[in-house]
Design an enzyme around this catalytic site. Structure first.
Site, PDB file in Angstrom:
ATOM      1  CD  GLU A 118      -2.528   2.457  -3.177  1.00  8.78           C
ATOM      2  OE1 GLU A 118      -3.406   3.100  -3.002  1.00  8.78           O
ATOM      3  OE2 GLU A 118      -1.958   2.357  -2.385  1.00  8.78           O
ATOM      4  CG  ASP A 163      -2.092   1.447   1.151  1.00 12.79           C
ATOM      5  OD1 ASP A 163      -2.628   1.022   0.237  1.00 12.79           O
ATOM      6  OD2 ASP A 163      -1.639   2.233   2.189  1.00 12.79           O
TER       7      ASP A 163
END
Length: 672
Positions: free
Chosen positions: A382, A328
């Site tokens: 990401e 993330d």
């Protein structure tokens, strides 16, 4: 002497002006690895979880923590009435490491515990940084670590599982909101109810969100406090292991959202001000605070921090047998300004002074470590910046991720739906956006993820149908807006999945057009769970239109899976007729034809092809998906020459408005 060019540069000559920077990054990463490991492997180095934290020994217990600014540390808990006692006092053994050995009967499985850390000017209670299980008191809401040492450790059944080389078809899921009831659901419920559903729907990879412990449920798991503790709000560590074990038994890989981009500011249950300093794990001053996320940013240049984070990777891969991670906030880590306010329109943005070399090095080491632990592990970034080399091998000059998220596609679809009338949809732009990626890097394509389902945004189905979702979703209720929405929902998802750059992702419930946004319990909604759930019964109900979308997704995923469509790298444009709103492209033996025109159906529409025979394998206009059954799916379709035998052939088709057809080219039997 010939200049050394990393393979990344050889594959993309436009990178040659930055070959020096790319080479320097490779050298820095190699040097950093040697500094950290002292010549050992990354695998051996990344074993902090086996040394730090609480461990049961043959003669008792031992607990170690790293707190360089501490002056005294006491272990407190239910076993000593939370009091500081001499027999529970840690000893400083050097380099900021504190240690305490205990007799076997000093603590027991299930005891609650914490650290009382003293420093020069104050002290504070802390949940240990390396705690493996953390629970919250239902009445006081206070978090404490809990001794997790059952007499019989979890016994894995599917020990031989390996993730296959098949392209990932990712089902993004959140355990807590995976059930219908307005409450937090559990690992066991997900295992019993969701695993069979995901398997039946054809997905081969599950991406679990919100696994590491986080104090605020509404953070969606992205404000982590305890990096080594699976969230207790869903159940026990062994119940999570059983979930993963049974998924492996079904042939499903399980990856986890890994949040190494930042940490929650909380001090009692998090790493904030852990030993009385801001700079133990994080950068000091403004550099250590994320301006948009209200969180602390790790210092990737600090050896102890890299050791902590790399050990965290090895821990989840080995202790819980996760098959990889979706990292993330990669953009936030890569750039000193977190990627905020930059359009990333030229290569200089990726190789200038704004790039954090320490973060680049960390990713190279993290991805190398993952392959050492599990060569079949899956690593997804990401990232919205599109840094060249992000998903290229480390030895080629890249950062080592297997895939990056194609984060521009959801934004593109939203922009088209919001800002353009149906007649203005540009099929040429659609194809460009669907296929625009670096040829040497794979991406995870998706039309929407959890981001678009959150309060403050809207899913594709909500943007298309809006309030009619609540009034006209029975199959016996005609509604033009709903018909439009269902037709475009299928077409958008088919276009995205069929052109995917190596992998495809869907967030749970989006496949059938879930009618409710996601809103976790918070003060603003009176702490309601009403919108923190998924209503599967409407997808299973054959009287509702959601059922059409659900069935379509199953068949679409089956088509991709059974024909290994995403292993075919090339997506070749066949036709883009902007005035007609018709798009056609090839992928291997498969031909995809989209008529985005909202009004005009076309008879004998010619698709220019070589000579061949085709049959329909998927049709969005099929009655079983809520269409009008205007196309004959049972006949074979042959290309016809425009003039003589050697002239251009065309596949003459009937194309209903707002529909898509998928054909497979089949062999024409040769004459005897």
């Amino acid at each position: 002497m010939k200049k050394f060019l990393p393979k990344l540069v050889q594959d993309d000559p436009w990178l040659e002006p930055y070959s020096g920077v790319i080479s320097d990054r490779m050298i820095v990463a190699e040097r950093r690895q040697k500094e950290l490991t002292g010549g050992k492997s990354l695998y051996e180095f990344s074993s902090g979880h086996l040394y730090f934290g609480l461990h049961k020994t043959t003669g008792g217990w031992i607990i170690r923590e790293w707190a360089p600014n501490a002056t005294y540390i006491y272990l407190v808990g239910t076993f000593n009435e939370w009091r500081e006692q001499a027999e529970f006092s840690f000893t400083h053994i050097g380099e900021g490491v504190w240690e305490l050995e205990l007799e076997a009967d000093a603590i027991d499985h299930g005891d609650l515990y914490a650290l009382q850390i003293h420093w020069a000017v104050s002290s504070g209670k802390r949940v240990p940084a390396w705690a493996r299980y953390v629970v919250q008191d239902k009445d006081t809401h206070i978090f404490n670590a809990q001794v997790w040492a059952p007499e019989l450790p979890y016994e894995w059944r599917n020990t031989g599982f390996e993730r296959t080389e098949e392209p990932p078809l990712v089902y993004e899921a959140h355990v807590g909101m995976a059930g219908e009831e307005p409450r937090v659901h559990t690992y066991n419920e997900f295992r019993e109810l969701m695993l069979p559903r995901i398997k039946a729907n054809g997905y081969n990879t599950i991406q679990l969100m919100a696994i590491p412990e986080h104090p605020y449920y509404g953070s969606f798991g992205y404000h982590v406090s305890s990096f080594f503790a699976p969230s207790s709000r869903f159940g026990t560590p062994d119940e999570l292991k059983q979930l993963i074990d049974e998924a492996h038994g079904m042939g499903l890989a399980v990856i986890m959202d890994l949040v190494h981009s930042h940490a929650v500011k909380n001090e009692v249950e998090g790493l904030g001000n852990y030993d009385g300093t801001r700079f133990q794990f994080f950068h000091d001053g403004p550099k250590g605070e994320h301006p948009a996320w209200d969180s602390y940013c790790f210092n990737y240049g600090k050896s102890q921090v890299v050791h902590f984070l790399l050990s965290n990777i090895k821990y989840w891969l080995e202790e819980f047998k996760f098959d990889g991670f979706r990292f993330d906030g990669v953009t936030s880590m890569l750039y000193f300004n977190h990627g905020l306010g930059i359009a990333f329109t030229n290569y200089a943005d990726y190789f200038g002074a704004n790039v954090d070399y320490d973060a680049v090095t960390y990713f190279k080491l993290a991805n190398k470590l993952m392959k050492e632990v599990n060569p079949k592990s899956l690593s997804i970034a990401e990232d919205m910046s599109g840094m060249p080399g992000l998903a290229a091998p480390v030895e080629s000059g890249g950062l080592g991720f297997d895939f990056r998220m194609a984060m521009g596609m959801p934004d593109f679809w939203i922009k088209v739906i919001k800002e353009k009338s149906d007649e203005q949809w540009d099929v040429g732009d659609i194809f460009y956006q669907l296929t625009s990626k670096r040829l040497d890097e794979k991406v995870v394509s998706y039309a929407e993820s959890h981001d678009q389902a959150l309060v403050g945004d809207k899913t594709i189905i909500f943007r298309l149908i809006d309030k009619e979702m609540y009034f006209s979703m029975r199959k016996d209720q005609p509604n033009l807006m709903v018909e439009r929405g269902i037709a475009l929902h299928k077409m958008i998802r088919l276009a995205t999945a069929s052109s995917a750059g190596g992998a495809y992702l869907n967030f749970m419930g989006n496949e059938f057009g879930h009618p409710e946004w996601i809103d976790f319990p918070r003060e603003g909604n009176n702490w309601s769970f009403k919108h923190a759930r998924r209503i599967w019964s409407i997808a299973d109900n054959p009287e509702l239109k959601f059922h059409w979308l659900y069935d379509f997704d199953k068949e679409m995923i089956a088509l991709i899976n059974e024909n290994k469509l995403l292993t075919i790298p090339s997506v070749d444009l066949v036709l883009e007729n902007k005035p007609d709103n018709v798009l056609a492209f090839h992928r291997g033996l498969f031909l995809f034809v989209f008529n985005f025109n909202p009004q005009h159906s076309y008879t004998d529409y010619g698709i220019p092809l070589g000579a061949g025979k085709y049959r329909i394998v998927l049709n969005t206009d099929s009655g079983r998906f809520g269409g009008n059954d205007l196309v004959d799916e049972d006949i074979s379709y042959y290309t016809l020459p425009n003039g003589g035998v050697e002239s251009q052939h065309y596949l003459k088709l009937y194309l209903p408005a707002r529909s898509a057809l998928v054909f497979k080219k089949v062999d024409i039997p040769k004459a005897k």
